[in-house]
Enzyme design. Structure first.
Site, PDB file in Angstrom:
ATOM      1  N   TYR A 133       0.814  -1.215   0.000  1.00  0.00           N
ATOM      2  CA  TYR A 133       0.000   0.000   0.000  1.00  0.00           C
ATOM      3  C   TYR A 133       0.850   1.268   0.000  1.00  0.00           C
ATOM      4  CZ  TYR A 133      -3.862  -3.161   1.037  1.00  0.00           C
ATOM      5  OH  TYR A 133      -4.779  -4.180   1.001  1.00  0.00           O
ATOM      6  N   LYS A 180       3.588 -14.215   5.804  1.00  0.00           N
ATOM      7  CA  LYS A 180       3.844 -15.145   4.704  1.00  0.00           C
ATOM      8  C   LYS A 180       5.364 -15.288   4.570  1.00  0.00           C
ATOM      9  CE  LYS A 180       2.046 -17.702   1.538  1.00  0.00           C
ATOM     10  NZ  LYS A 180       1.236 -18.876   1.859  1.00  0.00           N
ATOM     11  N   ASP A 213      -1.999 -17.723   5.843  1.00  0.00           N
ATOM     12  CA  ASP A 213      -3.121 -18.480   5.249  1.00  0.00           C
ATOM     13  C   ASP A 213      -3.736 -19.414   6.292  1.00  0.00           C
ATOM     14  OD1 ASP A 213      -0.488 -19.216   4.755  1.00  0.00           O
ATOM     15  OD2 ASP A 213      -0.973 -20.623   3.169  1.00  0.00           O
ATOM     16  N   ASP A 237      -5.338  -5.970   6.285  1.00  0.00           N
ATOM     17  CA  ASP A 237      -6.527  -5.412   5.636  1.00  0.00           C
ATOM     18  C   ASP A 237      -7.548  -6.520   5.404  1.00  0.00           C
ATOM     19  OD1 ASP A 237      -8.248  -3.812   4.267  1.00  0.00           O
ATOM     20  OD2 ASP A 237      -7.019  -3.564   2.482  1.00  0.00           O
TER      21      ASP A 237
END
Ligand code: NAP
Length: 488
Positions: A133, A180, A213, A237
């Protein structure tokens, strides 16, 4: 002896668009009835400002007001079609470096969801200004888009410390960092490493890591396991919206955007134009955001009083806006709901566990631009991205010839991260018209000069236009770049 007068707070208020003014009026009426000493400085941002031709959607007066008050309560802002390219929300977030997005997720009394009764009560702490972002994107060719995922030591330290400070302030026992890092070893990996380092300063709090995940899966399967979660911007987000759904949806989700200078409090939902002006909007999310604001200002008693009145109103379920009514209950309007909350000031919910809140101590992290220093920084190669569809089996030997007299060697060509030249592993790539050529110094321990890089660029560029150059550094002997799939 005269009693000490309570201190007053000046707060910038931005009513916003659509249902914004209605929910904001409701919240202001409740805070006034709770006798919180606030002087509101009403300012504009959003649709009206875009229509005045201000491309950022935020008036300079609004920026000046927040800079002075250091605190804003904001309604939802729209970017009308055909006006402005940037969202006014993102402008405000970036302008005041509100790096910490805080989203409490707690089961509410009377709000039935498939998770009711499971005692969901956690906080998502999302990094708010970095990551994808940062908005740094390029078209390398008309068909190949690239975004820069920017994660810094400083940004990661600030948000991880904030997560632990929030845990401390609320007497929480555990902070879960979701990343991740298994795939993105440098960006998400840095975040995870900083989290682990910072956690040592908070020995009384359990620090754990989950792959993001799996965290999404856990949040749906067993959300009651979480206490505080901390994540990079995009992961946070997505998962914070998922989390809102567990307790009834966006209409109930409050948020705080905390920074070292100013902080901005807002509901997570948007301007809901379909129900705007109809006295139908649910002010719960903004009212709860104002509770977060009161705690940020140190108004702990007022915050408890307003929160309790809201919880009693939901628990009793006598006066509810249309989105909450149902099951034979007559819906009421936004104004009636606010009146009911005011009526309930001074009452406490019957069956809702009480939490002792303390003011969150904003972490002190160095503002130095340089946070990590290497004793030795050695450029030992360069990656050059070229816009070309030439077969790598042809391009490779041709480039090798071009640079034969330079102190470098072409170690490989890759396409979309997979090594395709030399294709010794037989990678079955589906290539695009952007390739990465990796050059390394010919002799181990050598340094690649800018003059040599300029030569490579000139020569390679004559055959295939280069679009992006990235130096390959070793910091204290450790590679500052990742390998391609198939690279030794
Ligand atoms: P939205 O405004 O959140 O509305 C989606 C739906 O959620 C509404 O149609 C409504 O459902 C329900 N809803 C949301 N808030 C509610 C409330 N307080 N009370 C009752 N129902 C509520 O999302 P959107 O339609 O995607 O976005 C509309 C505009 O808001 C867009 O211009 C968007 O850019 C902007 N936006 C701003 C912010 C912000 O300023 N932070 C955030 C998100 C979106 P029903 O239709 O079922 O009544």
């Amino acid at each position: 002896m005269s009693a000490k007068k309570p201190s007053r707070h000046e707060i910038t208020v931005i009513p916003g668009d659509g249902i914004g003014p209605e929910v904001m009026n409701a919240v202001r009426s409740v805070l006034q009835a709770a006798e919180v000493a606030i002087d509101w400085d009403e300012q504009l941002a959003g649709a009206e400002v875009f229509k005045k031709g201000v491309g950022s959607g935020v008036l300079p007066e609004t920026i000046a007001s927040i800079r002075r008050t250091k605190c804003a309560l904001k309604g939802p802002l729209e970017t009308p079609v055909g006006f402005g390219e940037k969202s006014a929300n993102v402008t405000l977030r970036k302008f005041f470096e509100t790096y910490g997005n805080i989203r409490p997720v707690r089961e509410l009394p009377g709000i039935r969801t498939p998770y009711s009764g499971r005692g969901i009560d956690f906080i998502v702490v999302r990094e708010n200004v970095e990551d994808l972002y940062a908005g740094i994107e390029y078209l390398q060719t008309p068909g190949v888009a690239q975004a820069l995922k920017l994660v810094t030591r400083k940004g990661s330290e600030k948000i991880c410390r904030l997560a632990f400070e929030i845990a401390r302030a609320e007497g929480r026992k555990k902070v879960t960092c979701a990343t991740k890092a298994n795939i993105l070893k440098f960006t998400e990996g840095l975040f995870k490493r900083v989290f682990e380092e910072v956690s040592k300063d908070y020995p009384e709090i359990v620090a754990e890591h989950q792959i993001v995940d799996n965290c999404a899966h856990q949040m749906v399967m067993r959300p009651e396991q979480f206490d505080v979660l901390v994540m990079t911007n995009m992961n946070g987000d997505i998962l914070s919206d998922l989390a809102s759904a567990l307790i009834g949806g966006l209409g109930f989700a409050p948020s705080a955007n905390l920074g070292d200078g100013a902080s901005i409090f807002e509901a997570v939902h948007g301007s809901a134009p379909q129900i705007a002006g109809k006295d139908m909007a649910n002010p719960t999310a903004l009212l709860h955001s104002s509770v977060l604001m009161l705690r940020h200002l140190g108004e702990m008693k007022a915050a408890d009083s307003v929160e309790n009145a809201l919880l009693v109103t939901l628990e009793e379920g006598k006066i509810l806006t249309p989105d909450m009514a149902g099951g034979g209950r007559e819906p009421s309007g936004t104004k009636a709901f606010a009146k009911e909350v005011i009526k309930n000031l001074g009452s406490a919910p019957k069956a809702y566990p009480k939490r002792e809140y303390k003011k969150v101590i904003m972490p002190k992290v160095s503002h130095d631009a340089v946070m990590v220093v290497a004793k030795e920084t050695r450029p030992m190669g360069v990656d050059i991205f070229v816009a070309t569809a030439i077969d790598p089996a042809v391009l490779g030997p041709s480039v090798e010839q071009m640079i034969a007299d330079l102190p470098v060697r072409l170690t490989q060509i890759s396409n979309r991260g997979a090594k395709v030249y030399p294709n010794d592993l037989g990678v079955e790539a589906d290539p695009v018209d952007c390739a990465r050529l990796r050059f390394k110094v010919a002799h181990h321990g050598d340094t690649l000069s800018d003059k040599d890089i300029a030569q490579i660029l000139l020569r390679v560029g004559a055959q295939a236009p280069w679009v992006h150059v990235e130096k390959l550094y070793k910091y204290d002997g450790v590679a500052g770049f990742t390998k391609d799939q198939g690279e030794d």
